[in-house]
Design a protein around this motif. Structure first.
Motif, PDB file in Angstrom:
ATOM      1  N   CYS A 134      -8.055  47.462 -56.469  1.00  0.00           N
ATOM      2  CA  CYS A 134      -8.756  46.192 -56.701  1.00  0.00           C
ATOM      3  C   CYS A 134      -8.658  45.289 -55.478  1.00  0.00           C
ATOM      4  N   LYS A 135      -7.501  45.254 -54.867  1.00  0.00           N
ATOM      5  CA  LYS A 135      -7.287  44.418 -53.681  1.00  0.00           C
ATOM      6  C   LYS A 135      -8.177  44.881 -52.526  1.00  0.00           C
ATOM      7  N   ASN A 136      -8.292  46.193 -52.337  1.00  0.00           N
ATOM      8  CA  ASN A 136      -9.113  46.744 -51.256  1.00  0.00           C
ATOM      9  C   ASN A 136     -10.609  46.593 -51.510  1.00  0.00           C
ATOM     10  N   HIS A 137     -11.001  46.440 -52.770  1.00  0.00           N
ATOM     11  CA  HIS A 137     -12.425  46.321 -53.106  1.00  0.00           C
ATOM     12  C   HIS A 137     -12.784  44.926 -53.613  1.00  0.00           C
ATOM     13  N   MET A 138     -12.027  43.925 -53.175  1.00  0.00           N
ATOM     14  CA  MET A 138     -12.324  42.540 -53.526  1.00  0.00           C
ATOM     15  C   MET A 138     -13.729  42.181 -53.050  1.00  0.00           C
ATOM     16  N   HIS A 139     -14.503  41.511 -53.886  1.00  0.00           N
ATOM     17  CA  HIS A 139     -15.888  41.087 -53.625  1.00  0.00           C
ATOM     18  C   HIS A 139     -16.848  42.271 -53.517  1.00  0.00           C
TER      19      HIS A 139
ATOM     20  N   TYR B 285      -3.787  48.121 -58.655  1.00  0.00           N
ATOM     21  CA  TYR B 285      -3.698  46.831 -57.976  1.00  0.00           C
ATOM     22  C   TYR B 285      -4.204  46.954 -56.533  1.00  0.00           C
TER      23      TYR B 285
ATOM     24  N   VAL C  85      -7.314  41.167 -63.381  1.00  0.00           N
ATOM     25  CA  VAL C  85      -8.381  41.259 -62.393  1.00  0.00           C
ATOM     26  C   VAL C  85      -9.554  40.449 -62.954  1.00  0.00           C
TER      27      VAL C  85
ATOM     28  N   ILE D 216     -15.640  42.123 -58.287  1.00  0.00           N
ATOM     29  CA  ILE D 216     -14.259  41.651 -58.350  1.00  0.00           C
ATOM     30  C   ILE D 216     -14.180  40.334 -57.571  1.00  0.00           C
ATOM     31  N   THR D 217     -13.827  39.262 -58.283  1.00  0.00           N
ATOM     32  CA  THR D 217     -13.765  37.944 -57.642  1.00  0.00           C
ATOM     33  C   THR D 217     -12.344  37.442 -57.457  1.00  0.00           C
ATOM     34  N   GLY D 218     -11.386  38.035 -58.152  1.00  0.00           N
ATOM     35  CA  GLY D 218     -10.011  37.584 -58.028  1.00  0.00           C
ATOM     36  C   GLY D 218      -9.043  38.602 -58.574  1.00  0.00           C
ATOM     37  N   LEU D 219      -7.768  38.419 -58.201  1.00  0.00           N
ATOM     38  CA  LEU D 219      -6.736  39.363 -58.596  1.00  0.00           C
ATOM     39  C   LEU D 219      -5.393  38.650 -58.556  1.00  0.00           C
TER      40      LEU D 219
END
Length: 113
Positions: free
Chosen positions: A12-17, A9, A42, A34-37
């Protein structure tokens, strides 16, 4: 919450977009942005390959209508560029993929080129 789940989690949050390669628990790999979480999933925008563009359109016959410029009425009649076959915008380049966060095992950042 599982420690691996929390780690994925945060990744994914740190590598958003970012453009990433995601590996799933079944061994499959998906590359995309990654467009959303959220707490369970994801959301990834996956680039379409050759030949996938037609399948991404909302209307299967839309591609043919734009290609040949059908207008009002029967094919070949009316004003090309007006009517049903006009105004659908650009063809899609990505499709949306929703992956369960619990099934992710690895995430790698990829270069854009």
């Amino acid at each position: 919450m599982n420690q691996n789940f929390q780690h994925m989690y945060e990744l994914c949050k740190n590598h958003m977009h970012s453009y990433v390669l995601v590996e799933m628990s079944d061994g499959s790999k998906v590359d995309g942005i990654i467009t959303g979480l959220d707490d369970e999933y994801v959301y990834v925008a996956v680039p379409l390959g050759q030949g996938d563009e037609q399948h991404a359109n909302a209307f299967p016959s839309d591609h043919q209508q734009r290609q040949f410029g059908f207008g009002y009425g029967y094919p070949g009649y009316g004003y090309p560029g007006y009517g049903y076959g006009y105004g659908f915008g650009r063809p899609r380049r990505f499709r949306r993929l929703i992956l369960p966060l619990a099934a992710l095992t690895a995430l790698s950042v990829l270069p854009w080129y």
